[in-house]
Motif scaffolding. Structure first.
Motif, PDB file in Angstrom:
ATOM      1  N   ALA A  21       0.627  -0.652  -0.422  1.00 24.77           N
ATOM      2  CA  ALA A  21      -0.293  -0.078   0.131  1.00 24.77           C
ATOM      3  C   ALA A  21       0.715   1.150   0.221  1.00 24.77           C
ATOM      4  CB  ALA A  21      -0.913  -0.111   1.475  1.00 24.77           C
ATOM      5  N   THR A  22       1.698   1.187   0.836  1.00 22.49           N
ATOM      6  CA  THR A  22       3.338   2.341   0.863  1.00 22.49           C
ATOM      7  C   THR A  22       3.396   3.048  -0.513  1.00 22.49           C
ATOM      8  OG1 THR A  22       3.886   1.862   2.826  1.00 22.49           O
ATOM      9  CG2 THR A  22       5.020   3.238   1.277  1.00 22.49           C
ATOM     10  N   GLU A  23       3.912   1.572  -1.739  1.00 24.65           N
ATOM     11  CA  GLU A  23       4.280   1.715  -2.670  1.00 24.65           C
ATOM     12  C   GLU A  23       2.757   2.013  -3.971  1.00 24.65           C
ATOM     13  OE1 GLU A  23       6.213   2.267  -6.211  1.00 24.65           O
ATOM     14  OE2 GLU A  23       6.883   1.980  -4.483  1.00 24.65           O
ATOM     15  N   ALA A  24       1.642   1.107  -3.027  1.00 23.45           N
ATOM     16  CA  ALA A  24       0.964   2.293  -4.550  1.00 23.45           C
ATOM     17  C   ALA A  24       0.348   3.151  -3.998  1.00 23.45           C
ATOM     18  CB  ALA A  24      -0.631   1.187  -4.377  1.00 23.45           C
ATOM     19  N   ALA A  25       1.005   4.102  -2.906  1.00 20.20           N
ATOM     20  CA  ALA A  25      -0.180   5.153  -3.088  1.00 20.20           C
ATOM     21  C   ALA A  25       1.245   6.206  -3.510  1.00 20.20           C
ATOM     22  CB  ALA A  25      -0.160   5.362  -1.002  1.00 20.20           C
ATOM     23  N   ARG A  26       1.798   5.611  -4.178  1.00 21.45           N
ATOM     24  CA  ARG A  26       3.005   6.871  -4.803  1.00 21.45           C
ATOM     25  C   ARG A  26       2.596   6.901  -6.410  1.00 21.45           C
ATOM     26  NH1 ARG A  26       8.736   6.568  -3.680  1.00 21.45           N
ATOM     27  NH2 ARG A  26       8.695   8.387  -5.354  1.00 21.45           N
ATOM     28  N   ASP A  33      -2.646  -0.384  -6.576  1.00 23.29           N
ATOM     29  CA  ASP A  33      -3.539  -1.354  -6.191  1.00 23.29           C
ATOM     30  C   ASP A  33      -4.045  -0.030  -5.364  1.00 23.29           C
ATOM     31  OD1 ASP A  33      -4.169  -2.651  -4.765  1.00 23.29           O
ATOM     32  OD2 ASP A  33      -2.691  -4.183  -4.691  1.00 23.29           O
ATOM     33  N   PRO A  34      -5.438   0.499  -5.348  1.00 19.60           N
ATOM     34  CA  PRO A  34      -6.280   1.230  -4.697  1.00 19.60           C
ATOM     35  C   PRO A  34      -6.899   0.823  -3.616  1.00 19.60           C
ATOM     36  CG  PRO A  34      -7.340   1.273  -6.604  1.00 19.60           C
ATOM     37  CD  PRO A  34      -6.027   0.327  -6.544  1.00 19.60           C
ATOM     38  N   ARG A  35      -7.142  -0.700  -4.137  1.00 24.60           N
ATOM     39  CA  ARG A  35      -7.997  -1.557  -2.617  1.00 24.60           C
ATOM     40  C   ARG A  35      -6.653  -1.764  -1.599  1.00 24.60           C
ATOM     41  NH1 ARG A  35     -12.713  -3.653  -2.842  1.00 24.60           N
ATOM     42  NH2 ARG A  35     -12.725  -3.745  -5.308  1.00 24.60           N
ATOM     43  N   ALA A  36      -5.409  -1.812  -1.967  1.00 24.64           N
ATOM     44  CA  ALA A  36      -4.852  -2.244  -0.330  1.00 24.64           C
ATOM     45  C   ALA A  36      -4.517  -0.724   0.083  1.00 24.64           C
ATOM     46  CB  ALA A  36      -2.910  -3.056  -1.125  1.00 24.64           C
ATOM     47  N   VAL A  37      -4.510   0.229  -0.777  1.00 24.11           N
ATOM     48  CA  VAL A  37      -4.404   1.536   0.051  1.00 24.11           C
ATOM     49  C   VAL A  37      -5.628   2.230   1.278  1.00 24.11           C
ATOM     50  CG1 VAL A  37      -4.201   4.235  -0.345  1.00 24.11           C
ATOM     51  CG2 VAL A  37      -2.822   2.379  -1.791  1.00 24.11           C
ATOM     52  N   ARG A  38      -6.536   1.613   0.277  1.00 24.32           N
ATOM     53  CA  ARG A  38      -7.763   2.014   1.292  1.00 24.32           C
ATOM     54  C   ARG A  38      -8.316   1.015   1.997  1.00 24.32           C
ATOM     55  NH1 ARG A  38     -11.007   1.454  -2.058  1.00 24.32           N
ATOM     56  NH2 ARG A  38     -11.591  -0.152  -2.372  1.00 24.32           N
ATOM     57  N   LEU A  39      -7.450   0.008   2.222  1.00 26.47           N
ATOM     58  CA  LEU A  39      -7.774  -1.177   3.093  1.00 26.47           C
ATOM     59  C   LEU A  39      -6.563  -1.365   4.522  1.00 26.47           C
ATOM     60  CD1 LEU A  39      -8.677  -4.165   3.825  1.00 26.47           C
ATOM     61  CD2 LEU A  39      -7.685  -5.919   2.927  1.00 26.47           C
ATOM     62  N   VAL A  40      -5.485  -0.463   4.457  1.00 22.59           N
ATOM     63  CA  VAL A  40      -4.535   0.219   5.100  1.00 22.59           C
ATOM     64  C   VAL A  40      -5.089   1.262   6.414  1.00 22.59           C
ATOM     65  CG1 VAL A  40      -2.558   1.742   6.202  1.00 22.59           C
ATOM     66  CG2 VAL A  40      -2.572  -0.713   4.411  1.00 22.59           C
ATOM     67  N   THR A  41      -5.930   2.013   5.626  1.00 25.04           N
ATOM     68  CA  THR A  41      -6.839   3.220   6.296  1.00 25.04           C
ATOM     69  C   THR A  41      -8.417   2.540   7.243  1.00 25.04           C
ATOM     70  OG1 THR A  41      -8.504   3.380   4.557  1.00 25.04           O
ATOM     71  CG2 THR A  41      -6.173   4.221   4.936  1.00 25.04           C
ATOM     72  N   ALA A  54       7.640   2.161   7.001  1.00 27.76           N
ATOM     73  CA  ALA A  54       7.550   1.650   5.789  1.00 27.76           C
ATOM     74  C   ALA A  54       8.735   1.912   4.543  1.00 27.76           C
ATOM     75  CB  ALA A  54       6.612   1.199   4.677  1.00 27.76           C
ATOM     76  N   ARG A  55       9.632   1.530   4.504  1.00 28.03           N
ATOM     77  CA  ARG A  55      11.183   2.627   3.693  1.00 28.03           C
ATOM     78  C   ARG A  55      11.044   1.988   2.473  1.00 28.03           C
ATOM     79  NH1 ARG A  55      16.734   0.570   6.963  1.00 28.03           N
ATOM     80  NH2 ARG A  55      15.837   1.669   9.072  1.00 28.03           N
ATOM     81  N   PRO A  56      10.892   2.794   1.402  1.00 25.55           N
ATOM     82  CA  PRO A  56      10.717   3.105  -0.339  1.00 25.55           C
ATOM     83  C   PRO A  56      11.318   1.949  -1.197  1.00 25.55           C
ATOM     84  CG  PRO A  56      10.959   5.153   0.898  1.00 25.55           C
ATOM     85  CD  PRO A  56      11.265   4.520   1.835  1.00 25.55           C
ATOM     86  N   TRP A  57      12.361   1.794  -0.497  1.00 31.24           N
ATOM     87  CA  TRP A  57      13.203   0.467  -0.895  1.00 31.24           C
ATOM     88  C   TRP A  57      12.353  -0.129  -1.308  1.00 31.24           C
ATOM     89  CZ3 TRP A  57      16.198  -3.585   0.538  1.00 31.24           C
ATOM     90  CH2 TRP A  57      15.980  -3.638   1.132  1.00 31.24           C
ATOM     91  N   VAL A  58      12.223  -0.807   0.009  1.00 28.68           N
ATOM     92  CA  VAL A  58      11.762  -2.210   0.773  1.00 28.68           C
ATOM     93  C   VAL A  58      10.733  -2.224   0.107  1.00 28.68           C
ATOM     94  CG1 VAL A  58      10.681  -3.492   2.060  1.00 28.68           C
ATOM     95  CG2 VAL A  58      13.120  -2.477   2.978  1.00 28.68           C
ATOM     96  N   PRO A 238      10.395  -7.286 -12.643  1.00 31.44           N
ATOM     97  CA  PRO A 238       9.444  -6.607 -13.605  1.00 31.44           C
ATOM     98  C   PRO A 238      10.875  -5.443 -13.094  1.00 31.44           C
ATOM     99  CG  PRO A 238       7.903  -7.244 -12.949  1.00 31.44           C
ATOM    100  CD  PRO A 238       8.149  -8.007 -11.286  1.00 31.44           C
ATOM    101  N   ALA A 239      10.693  -4.193 -14.461  1.00 26.62           N
ATOM    102  CA  ALA A 239      11.792  -3.790 -14.369  1.00 26.62           C
ATOM    103  C   ALA A 239      11.131  -2.676 -13.057  1.00 26.62           C
ATOM    104  CB  ALA A 239      12.121  -2.433 -15.554  1.00 26.62           C
ATOM    105  N   GLY A 240      11.608  -1.515 -12.980  1.00 27.52           N
ATOM    106  CA  GLY A 240      10.780  -0.894 -12.029  1.00 27.52           C
ATOM    107  C   GLY A 240      11.465   0.720 -11.941  1.00 27.52           C
ATOM    108  N   ARG A 241      11.141   1.177 -10.345  1.00 24.55           N
ATOM    109  CA  ARG A 241      11.616   2.305 -11.084  1.00 24.55           C
ATOM    110  C   ARG A 241      13.342   2.985 -10.238  1.00 24.55           C
ATOM    111  NH1 ARG A 241       8.063   4.320  -7.395  1.00 24.55           N
ATOM    112  NH2 ARG A 241       9.102   3.421  -5.348  1.00 24.55           N
TER     113      ARG A 241
END
Length: 291
Positions: A21-26, A33-41, A54-58, A238-241
């Protein structure tokens, strides 16, 4: 707010959700993954206090692993649109809503506590089934229509089993789903050893001990789990950021990480293999017989 009170290995479902969810919120996320972001809240759980920052690279690494699994599932559904995906130890993974094609059957297998929480916080429709069962108990294979194709996924699970249990799980899948596929991830032997010694992970969170690890050069030994094991394929991330995103799909070519890295592996099971019968134990072992 829905109270989430998981401990031990089941708590890793919350750790994974938190990072995904931390990654999905970026805004530049690699895994929408909006469902994961909402679920955390919506969960009543002290994520930061219990699991650390939650460290960004992790978070990105967790998301890239999920994306690798997503790609395998999408490829399976492209050739088996009415097939069944069986997600072992699914926890609070929201993969179904990322990859659903509107036709597939989805079976979630997990222990009763995380499954009960999942049933309360995530909506499940007619094509989804929740099965409360330990994955080491083959009863979870019952009631699955294998004629339209079966893909079994095990994300963040097998490292918490004993080595012999991993072998048995592969054999169970091969026996139950001839012509099917299993995709799973694993940690290296070195990393598994560190967890058993009590080492803390990124953010200061202590992960449960991991009895099983596998280095890249050992992967072909999985063929010995069952005569039906055919292709044993590396699934690259997969490739990322950023730098991590650039290196992720290239880990197998880096000398320092080639053999000691997390792996995602896809096994295919031949449909024409002879049934597997484990050898009978000897009545009496010779004094110097190997064990």
């Amino acid at each position: 707010m829905i109270k989430a009170d998981l401990t031990g290995v089941p708590e890793t479902a919350l750790w994974t959700l938190y990072h995904r969810a931390t990654e999905a919120a970026r805004p530049d996320t690699v895994l929408p993954d909006p469902r994961a972001v909402r679920l955390v809240t919506e969960l009543d759980f002290p994520f930061r206090e219990r699991l650390g920052a939650a460290r960004p690279w992790v978070a990105q690494a967790v998301a890239l692993r999920a994306l690798a699994f997503d790609q395998v599932v999408r490829a399976f559904l492209a050739t088996h649109p009415d097939g069944t995906v069986i997600a072992l130890g699914e926890g609070l993974e929201t993969q179904f809503w990322r990859v659903d094609n509107g036709r597939a059957r989805w079976v979630t297998v997990d222990l009763s506590d995380p499954l009960e929480l999942r049933g309360r916080v995530l909506p499940h429709g007619a094509r989804q089934r929740l099965v409360a069962c330990d994955v080491r108990d083959s009863r979870w294979t019952a009631g699955v229509d294998a004629a339209r194709g079966v893909l079994v996924t095990a994300q963040g699970l097998l490292m918490y089993l004993q080595p012999a249990q991993v072998t048995q799980l592969i054999a169970t899948c091969a026996d139950a789903f001839p012509g099917g596929t299993l995709v799973f991830d694993s940690v290296s032997r070195r990393f598994a050893t560190r967890t058993r010694a009590g080492a803390k992970g990124p953010g200061g969170h202590r992960l449960p001990p991991m009895p099983w690890g596998m280095d890249a050069h050992e992967r072909d030994r999985l063929r010995g789990a069952h005569p039906a094991v055919g292709d044993v394929v590396d699934v690259p991330l997969p490739a990322g950021r950023g730098l991590l995103g650039y290196l992720a799909p290239r880990l197998a070519s880096l000398p320092l990480l080639r053999g000691d890295r997390p792996l995602v592996t896809r096994l295919s099971f031949r449909a024409d293999a002879a049934p597997h019968r484990p050898p009978r134990p000897a009545r009496r072992a010779a004094p110097d017989a190997p064990h």
